[in-house]
Motif scaffolding. Structure first.
Motif, short mmCIF file in Angstrom:
data_model
loop_
_atom_site.label_atom_id
_atom_site.label_comp_id
_atom_site.label_asym_id
_atom_site.label_seq_id
_atom_site.Cartn_x
_atom_site.Cartn_y
_atom_site.Cartn_z
N SER A 204 47.30 14.68 43.80
CA SER A 204 48.44 13.81 44.12
C SER A 204 49.67 14.32 43.38
N ASN A 205 50.74 14.55 44.13
CA ASN A 205 51.99 15.02 43.55
C ASN A 205 53.11 14.14 44.10
N THR A 206 53.80 13.43 43.23
CA THR A 206 54.88 12.54 43.66
C THR A 206 56.14 12.82 42.85
N VAL A 207 57.28 12.74 43.53
CA VAL A 207 58.58 12.87 42.89
C VAL A 207 59.44 11.71 43.35
N ASP A 208 60.02 10.97 42.38
CA ASP A 208 60.92 9.87 42.66
C ASP A 208 62.25 10.14 41.98
N SER A 209 63.34 10.11 42.77
CA SER A 209 64.66 10.43 42.23
C SER A 209 65.70 9.46 42.78
N ASP A 210 66.73 9.18 41.99
CA ASP A 210 67.86 8.43 42.52
C ASP A 210 69.13 8.81 41.78
N ASP A 211 70.26 8.65 42.47
CA ASP A 211 71.56 9.00 41.93
C ASP A 211 72.62 8.31 42.77
N TYR B 56 72.34 16.26 42.59
CA TYR B 56 71.97 15.72 41.27
C TYR B 56 70.57 15.11 41.27
N LEU B 57 70.05 14.78 42.45
CA LEU B 57 68.70 14.23 42.53
C LEU B 57 67.66 15.20 41.99
N TRP B 58 67.95 16.50 42.08
CA TRP B 58 66.93 17.53 41.84
C TRP B 58 67.22 18.35 40.57
N ARG B 59 67.95 17.77 39.63
CA ARG B 59 68.22 18.42 38.35
C ARG B 59 67.76 17.52 37.21
N PRO B 60 66.85 17.96 36.38
CA PRO B 60 66.22 19.28 36.32
C PRO B 60 64.89 19.40 37.07
N THR B 61 64.42 18.29 37.67
CA THR B 61 63.14 18.31 38.38
C THR B 61 63.38 18.37 39.87
N THR B 62 62.87 19.39 40.49
CA THR B 62 63.07 19.58 41.92
C THR B 62 62.11 18.72 42.73
N GLY B 63 62.29 18.73 44.06
CA GLY B 63 61.41 17.98 44.93
C GLY B 63 60.04 18.63 45.06
N VAL B 64 59.16 17.97 45.78
CA VAL B 64 57.79 18.46 45.95
C VAL B 64 57.81 19.83 46.63
N THR C 67 61.38 10.97 38.20
CA THR C 67 60.05 11.10 37.60
C THR C 67 59.18 11.93 38.53
N GLN C 68 58.33 12.73 37.96
CA GLN C 68 57.31 13.43 38.72
C GLN C 68 55.96 13.25 38.05
N THR C 69 54.95 12.97 38.86
CA THR C 69 53.58 12.89 38.37
C THR C 69 52.71 13.80 39.22
N PHE C 70 52.01 14.72 38.58
CA PHE C 70 51.08 15.61 39.27
C PHE C 70 49.70 15.37 38.67
N ALA C 71 48.75 14.94 39.53
CA ALA C 71 47.41 14.63 39.06
C ALA C 71 46.38 15.32 39.92
N PHE C 72 45.34 15.85 39.28
CA PHE C 72 44.25 16.54 39.98
C PHE C 72 42.96 16.26 39.23
#
Length: 601
Positions: free
Chosen positions: A516-523, A298-306, A542-547
């Motif tokens: 910088s690409n970060t993914v933070d998840s909890d369940d 469930y940590l990776w729905r709908p946003t998957t890990g890096v 949450t995911q933040t991708f910055a370039f």
């Protein structure tokens, strides 16, 4: 002592499959780096489909020529799906950019995450994993890879294959479908032909393409190569993917602690080592990918890990060996994984730039301080056990190596001295709290690489490429058992991918970029006293991708989710005009640069 009813989390999640919770199977992987193909004007808020913040590959102006590799193919067994490839007709032989696009989906139901690879002539075109479905969600996702540096391979017809091993039966019902195509952008005045490598050489033994399993630190992906005699520069693109008992390597502990803290052994240091003729030639850090069934699906729905759906290769600069590789002898180029404990799937491709004005290049290695520096980490602990058997404390793993590899090549431009100066680091702290009601493990890990590649002609530094990378990982897995034997398993995860690079020519910075690409998840999962999953709660991510780069390029996208659906989505925040703006020749997705001191377009 372990709490009553304690299940190792790998066992917990596999058991959960019986009740409809998909988990990560040994030897199966799942993914990230997907991008929704929905129009930019359509907000994904409310969607339960795969949604990530990653940018797609920027494109040059003009209409591309398209070669379809396969379309609508079902993956429901472990057999390869072959395809024939021919270069696009009437599109020239040199292109400004070549992009792989692939679309995948899996039907609703029950299925493991699966490893996905695409190949041509033994060379890897794509490496990633798949998203797990649920009983109500049939996810689909889109991936892209910049294959411009593989143009030499794509100028020739050849045979390829897609590999997504998948079990479909009465229990595991999810069928995976996929399509893939190559887009070739013709060179023009506005988008000149890329200065791509002149040869692409796979290390694997399969003539069409497949990975090699590296079960132990001494296992090798290795090939004896007879190369052109005019190599000027050389690079190795490396993939090493954790599988089987190594899938969760980042949470393992050294063997002497495994029984005490109820964790996997083998330690938690992994690193790819590259050698030429048995001599250490470079290092490739291993990213701690977490697949979509990993730890808690469930940590990776709908946003998957890096990078879960679309791995990025690590590029190793082997240019100091150019003169050696050109001497006409066969050379053994090999990759092994330090710490491998059954097992890693590996593939690598050698990229060669040739001297167009010389048939023969000569040279030697003059300095190699990586020799004599084995990848042996330092281990320590502060673990204590009280009279009741309660365990607290931490296990630490540390390793830092600085090395310089220098060599020269006599080319048509004169003698070129090349130096790779690199520091690679690894630090890990595993903190444990184990008592009658609690089993908690907190992982704090950082993998780093700081490298400078430099070329010198006639005593003048003509070019310099610097790259600084960080892979931070934080996992907090906390199991609490109630008096009736039921228990909860709460997980907090943080992944990061940080990259800074700069190209210099004669001491002048021509280009620099930061990613910088970060993914933070909890369940939190809830189980009854028999280990049956009863519910889950508090899922959010949450995911933040910055370039941004020195030319004014800017990209930022933020994705938030709650209870398995997208809850927020913003793009362009902080960029000029609050809009993303990327130049077609840049690499905002984190794909490797060619390492040349001159800009790689």
């Amino acid at each position: 002592m372990l709490p009553k009813g304690f299940f190792h989390r790998r066992v917990v999640l596999t058991a959960g499959l019986v009740l409809g919770l998909t988990g990560s199977a040994f030897g199966a992987a799942a993914g990230n780096t997907a991008t929704n193909k929905a129009p930019s004007s359509t907000s994904p808020v409310g969607s339960t489909n795969v949604t990530v913040a990653d940018p797609t590959v920027p494109r040059p102006p003009g209409t591309p020529c398209t070669v379809q590799l396969f379309s609508g193919v079902a993956f429901n067994d472990f057999n390869p799906r072959p395809y024939a490839y021919a270069p696009p007709a009437g599109c020239g032989t040199r292109w400004s950019k070549v992009v792989l696009e692939a679309d995948f989906s899996v039907t609703a139901g029950r299925q493991f995450d699966r490893t996905a690879t695409l190949w041509l002539g033994g060379v890897n075109l794509y490496f990633g994993t798949t998203e797990e479905p649920s009983s109500t969600v049939a996810p689909s996702w889109h991936v892209e890879r910049d294959l411009t540096d593989y143009s030499a391979l794509l100028r020739q017809a050849g045979n390829g294959q897609a590999l997504i091993g998948n079990v479909v039966n009465s229990t595991y019902t999810g069928v995976i479908y996929g399509s893939a195509r190559l887009l070739f952008y013709p060179a023009s005045i506005l988008a000149p032909a890329a200065h791509a490598p002149d040869a692409v050489v796979p290390l694997g033994s399969d003539p069409v393409g497949n990975t090699v399993s590296l079960a132990t630190p001494s296992s090798q992906l290795s090939k004896s190569l007879s190369l052109p005699t005019n190599v000027e520069r050389a690079y190795l693109d490396v993939f090493v993917q954790s599988q089987n008992a190594d899938e969760f390597w980042y949470t393992c502990v050294p063997d002497q602690y495994a029984a005490e803290v109820q964790e996997c052994g083998g330690g938690n240091f992994r690193e790819a080592e590259i050698s030429i003729d048995g001599q250490p030639a470079g290092v490739a850090p291993v990213y701690p990918w977490i697949y979509s069934g990993g730890i808690d699906p469930y940590l990776w729905r709908p946003t998957t890990g890096v990078q879960t759906l679309n791995f990025m290769p690590y590029r190793v600069d082997l240019t100091p060996f150019a003169g050696v590789l050109s001497n006409g002898a066969a050379h053994q180029v090999a990759v092994n994984v330090a710490g491998a404990n059954n097992y890693f799937s590996a593939t690598a491709s050698l990229l060669l730039y040739l001297d167009p004005h010389a048939k023969t290049v000569t040279g030697q290695i003059e300095r190699n301080t990586l020799v004599g520096q084995p990848p042996t980490p330092t281990i320590g602990d502060t673990l204590t056990t009280d009279s009741s058997g309660n365990i607290t404390g931490a296990i630490t793993t540390q390793l830092s190596r600085h090395f310089i590899i220098a060599g020269y090549a006599n080319t048509s431009h004169g003698r070129v001295d090349s130096t790779v100066d690199q520091t690679v680091g690894f630090g890990d702290i595993q903190t444990f709290t184990i008592n009658a009601t609690t089993y908690r493990q907190v992982t704090d890990q950082q993998t780093s690489s700081d490298g400078v590649s430099q070329s010198t002609v006639g005593g003048f530094v003509t070019g310099k490429y610097s790259e600084h990378m960080r892979y931070p990982l934080h996992l907090d897995v906390n199991q609490v058992t109630a008096a009736d034997g039921s228990f909860t398993l709460a997980t907090v995860a943080h992944q990061g991918d940080e990259k800074n690079l700069a190209h210099q020519l004669f001491g002048i910075t021509l280009y620099s970029a930061k990613l910088s690409n970060t993914v933070d998840s909890d369940d939190t999962l809830a189980f009854d006293a028999s280990g049956n999953l009863t519910s889950h709660s508090n899922q959010q991510s949450t995911q933040t991708f910055a370039f941004n780069d020195s030319l004014g390029g800017c990209y930022r996208t933020d994705v938030g989710s709650f209870s398995g659906a997208v809850s927020s989505y913003a793009t362009g925040t902080g960029c000029p005009g609050q809009q993303n703006r990327l130049f077609w020749f840049t690499h905002p997705d984190g794909s490797p640069e060619n390492g040349n001191a001159v800009l790689g377009w």
